[in-house]
Structures are given as C-alpha cells and as structure tokens.
Design a protein around this motif. Structure first.
Motif, PDB file in Angstrom:
ATOM      1  N   ARG A 174       0.823  -1.368  -0.083  1.00 47.05           N
ATOM      2  CA  ARG A 174      -0.007   0.018  -0.064  1.00 47.05           C
ATOM      3  C   ARG A 174       0.840   1.311  -0.081  1.00 47.05           C
ATOM      4  O   ARG A 174       1.871   1.160   0.359  1.00 47.05           O
ATOM      5  CB  ARG A 174      -1.046  -0.164   1.227  1.00 47.05           C
ATOM      6  N   ALA A 175       0.362   2.233  -0.560  1.00 49.30           N
ATOM      7  CA  ALA A 175       0.850   3.623  -0.380  1.00 49.30           C
ATOM      8  C   ALA A 175      -0.293   4.514  -0.194  1.00 49.30           C
ATOM      9  O   ALA A 175      -1.199   4.856  -0.867  1.00 49.30           O
ATOM     10  CB  ALA A 175       1.490   3.977  -1.907  1.00 49.30           C
ATOM     11  N   THR A 176      -0.086   5.257   0.979  1.00 45.16           N
ATOM     12  CA  THR A 176      -1.117   6.316   1.508  1.00 45.16           C
ATOM     13  C   THR A 176      -0.449   7.634   1.439  1.00 45.16           C
ATOM     14  O   THR A 176       0.963   7.616   1.467  1.00 45.16           O
ATOM     15  CB  THR A 176      -1.482   5.794   2.979  1.00 45.16           C
ATOM     16  N   ARG A 177      -1.162   8.608   1.628  1.00 45.59           N
ATOM     17  CA  ARG A 177      -0.773   9.892   1.767  1.00 45.59           C
ATOM     18  C   ARG A 177       0.367  10.046   2.994  1.00 45.59           C
ATOM     19  O   ARG A 177       1.256  10.597   3.121  1.00 45.59           O
ATOM     20  CB  ARG A 177      -1.867  10.962   2.189  1.00 45.59           C
ATOM     21  N   LEU A 178      -0.107   9.153   4.273  1.00 44.68           N
ATOM     22  CA  LEU A 178       1.146   9.253   5.343  1.00 44.68           C
ATOM     23  C   LEU A 178       2.141   8.716   5.040  1.00 44.68           C
ATOM     24  O   LEU A 178       3.228   9.156   5.109  1.00 44.68           O
ATOM     25  CB  LEU A 178       0.156   8.454   6.615  1.00 44.68           C
ATOM     26  N   ASP A 179       2.163   7.531   4.172  1.00 48.67           N
ATOM     27  CA  ASP A 179       3.425   6.878   3.741  1.00 48.67           C
ATOM     28  C   ASP A 179       4.421   7.832   2.865  1.00 48.67           C
ATOM     29  O   ASP A 179       5.536   7.934   3.254  1.00 48.67           O
ATOM     30  CB  ASP A 179       2.978   5.687   2.893  1.00 48.67           C
ATOM     31  N   LEU A 180       3.716   8.779   2.148  1.00 50.92           N
ATOM     32  CA  LEU A 180       4.508   9.474   1.416  1.00 50.92           C
ATOM     33  C   LEU A 180       5.133  10.805   2.063  1.00 50.92           C
ATOM     34  O   LEU A 180       5.910  11.155   2.083  1.00 50.92           O
ATOM     35  CB  LEU A 180       3.601  10.320   0.033  1.00 50.92           C
ATOM     36  N   VAL A 181       4.151  11.042   3.155  1.00 53.22           N
ATOM     37  CA  VAL A 181       4.930  12.221   4.143  1.00 53.22           C
ATOM     38  C   VAL A 181       6.021  11.699   4.656  1.00 53.22           C
ATOM     39  O   VAL A 181       7.081  12.376   4.800  1.00 53.22           O
ATOM     40  CB  VAL A 181       3.590  12.550   4.819  1.00 53.22           C
ATOM     41  N   LYS A 182       5.815  10.578   5.119  1.00 62.48           N
ATOM     42  CA  LYS A 182       6.925   9.651   5.938  1.00 62.48           C
ATOM     43  C   LYS A 182       8.305   9.610   5.060  1.00 62.48           C
ATOM     44  O   LYS A 182       9.431   9.922   5.392  1.00 62.48           O
ATOM     45  CB  LYS A 182       6.510   8.400   6.596  1.00 62.48           C
ATOM     46  N   TYR A 183       8.071   9.328   3.671  1.00 63.94           N
ATOM     47  CA  TYR A 183       8.927   9.157   2.727  1.00 63.94           C
ATOM     48  C   TYR A 183       9.794  10.563   2.254  1.00 63.94           C
ATOM     49  O   TYR A 183      10.976  10.533   2.159  1.00 63.94           O
ATOM     50  CB  TYR A 183       8.517   8.394   1.616  1.00 63.94           C
ATOM     51  N   CYS A 184       9.004  11.484   2.305  1.00 61.47           N
ATOM     52  CA  CYS A 184       9.505  12.861   2.205  1.00 61.47           C
ATOM     53  C   CYS A 184      10.423  12.944   3.116  1.00 61.47           C
ATOM     54  O   CYS A 184      11.354  13.371   2.919  1.00 61.47           O
ATOM     55  CB  CYS A 184       8.342  13.846   2.222  1.00 61.47           C
ATOM     56  N   GLY A 185      10.174  12.842   4.597  1.00 61.04           N
ATOM     57  CA  GLY A 185      10.999  13.268   5.587  1.00 61.04           C
ATOM     58  C   GLY A 185      12.468  12.102   5.537  1.00 61.04           C
ATOM     59  O   GLY A 185      13.408  12.698   5.558  1.00 61.04           O
ATOM     60  N   ALA A 186      12.144  10.908   5.065  1.00 63.17           N
ATOM     61  CA  ALA A 186      13.129  10.192   5.316  1.00 63.17           C
ATOM     62  C   ALA A 186      14.215  10.258   4.106  1.00 63.17           C
ATOM     63  O   ALA A 186      15.304  10.313   3.973  1.00 63.17           O
ATOM     64  CB  ALA A 186      12.581   8.605   4.873  1.00 63.17           C
ATOM     65  N   SER A 187      13.563  10.688   2.751  1.00 64.72           N
ATOM     66  CA  SER A 187      14.423  10.716   1.642  1.00 64.72           C
ATOM     67  C   SER A 187      14.906  12.342   1.350  1.00 64.72           C
ATOM     68  O   SER A 187      15.670  12.621   0.677  1.00 64.72           O
ATOM     69  CB  SER A 187      13.608  10.591   0.420  1.00 64.72           C
ATOM     70  N   GLY A 188      14.142  13.234   2.043  1.00 70.88           N
ATOM     71  CA  GLY A 188      14.365  14.651   2.104  1.00 70.88           C
ATOM     72  C   GLY A 188      13.976  15.134   0.664  1.00 70.88           C
ATOM     73  O   GLY A 188      14.253  16.274   0.178  1.00 70.88           O
ATOM     74  N   ASP A 189      13.120  14.388  -0.008  1.00 71.53           N
ATOM     75  CA  ASP A 189      12.374  14.855  -1.265  1.00 71.53           C
ATOM     76  C   ASP A 189      10.918  15.353  -0.990  1.00 71.53           C
ATOM     77  O   ASP A 189      10.190  14.796  -0.672  1.00 71.53           O
ATOM     78  CB  ASP A 189      12.167  13.934  -2.433  1.00 71.53           C
ATOM     79  N   PHE A 190      10.974  16.737  -0.881  1.00 77.77           N
ATOM     80  CA  PHE A 190       9.498  17.242  -0.381  1.00 77.77           C
ATOM     81  C   PHE A 190       8.890  17.979  -1.700  1.00 77.77           C
ATOM     82  O   PHE A 190       8.361  18.988  -1.337  1.00 77.77           O
ATOM     83  CB  PHE A 190      10.022  18.403   0.735  1.00 77.77           C
ATOM     84  N   ASN A 191       9.270  17.356  -2.718  1.00 78.09           N
ATOM     85  CA  ASN A 191       8.451  18.177  -3.974  1.00 78.09           C
ATOM     86  C   ASN A 191       6.977  17.927  -3.756  1.00 78.09           C
ATOM     87  O   ASN A 191       6.341  17.036  -3.373  1.00 78.09           O
ATOM     88  CB  ASN A 191       8.706  17.208  -5.290  1.00 78.09           C
TER      89      ASN A 191
END
Length: 140
Positions: free
Chosen positions: A20-37
């Motif tokens: 699954r990919a949820t919006r929460l997963d994406l926000v967490k991934y933004c923080g982990a990757s540094g990609d806040f596009n």
C-alpha cells in the motif's frame, strides 16, 4: 522458508505481493528521503502542474519492488544488483485506502556462483509503473 539456488530454474515465478501507499506513507518518505516536492503531498499543486493528483515518489515505488525481492531472497544482502526504469505514476488518493502497488517476479536465468537474475513487474491501477526491472540475487 528459504529459497535455495538448487530449487529455482529459469521460469520460476515468484508469487506476487501487494504493497500500500497512503498519503501518510508519502509524507514519511518525504522526511526520510529529503524529497519534499509538492507533487508528493499537495493535491492542489499537483493538479496545477497537470498531474491527476498526488503521486508516489518513483523511488518509493522502486523501494517496494526492492522489498519484494529481499523478502523473497530472505536476506537484503543477497541482492547484488537492482535497477528499474520508471514508466508510470502511482496516484495516491486522499483516503484511508491509498494506492496499491502489485509486485511479482520471475527468475529469468541462473548465472552461476549461486546467482540468479530476476525480472520484476510492478503495477498500480492496472498500469505498469516500472519497466526493465531486474535484480541479481545470490541464493544459498
């Protein structure tokens, strides 16, 4: 159960898994990757640049395919090579369900030295989102 080199042949199919990919997963991934596009978390801005809405990071999608291979191999260190080409987007709706990334694979060749080549297929919403997806894995 550990997959063993002796137990696979070219054509061996690896049972598919869904991630699954949820919006929460994406926000967490933004923080982990540094990609806040903003296309990965802001619906209004994603649509303003012609996207269907918020989309998952390509590298997030690739990570799910990598997880699939490492789970199959039973050891992340067994994956010697891994590469993909991004071919489609994973739109992630703003709901509790999110999007589903379906990943499957096939052993395509035995390379010797207990190494096998695995072709990976990743789809979301019926669309292939990764192409030329291949891993080389050393099995016990």
């Amino acid at each position: 159960m550990t997959v063993r080199y002796a137990d696979v042949t070219p054509g061996t199919e690896i049972p598919g898994k869904s991630y699954r990919a949820t919006r929460l997963d994406l926000v967490k991934y933004c923080g982990a990757s540094g990609d806040f596009n903003v296309i990965h978390w802001n619906e209004r801005l994603a649509r303003s640049v012609g996207l269907p809405g918020v989309i998952a990071h390509g590298m997030y999608t690739m990570a799910q395919a990598g997880k699939f291979v490492t789970e199959w191999a039973g050891d992340p260190g067994a994956v010697l090579e891994f590469g993909v080409r991004f071919s489609g987007m994973v739109p992630v709706p703003d709901d509790d369900q999110g999007a589903t990334i379906e990943v499957s694979g096939t052993v395509t060749e035995k390379l010797g030295d207990n190494k096998v080549a695995v072709d990976i297929v990743a789809r979301s919403g019926g669309t292939k989102v990764l192409t030329r997806s291949r891993a080389v894995v050393r099995l016990p």
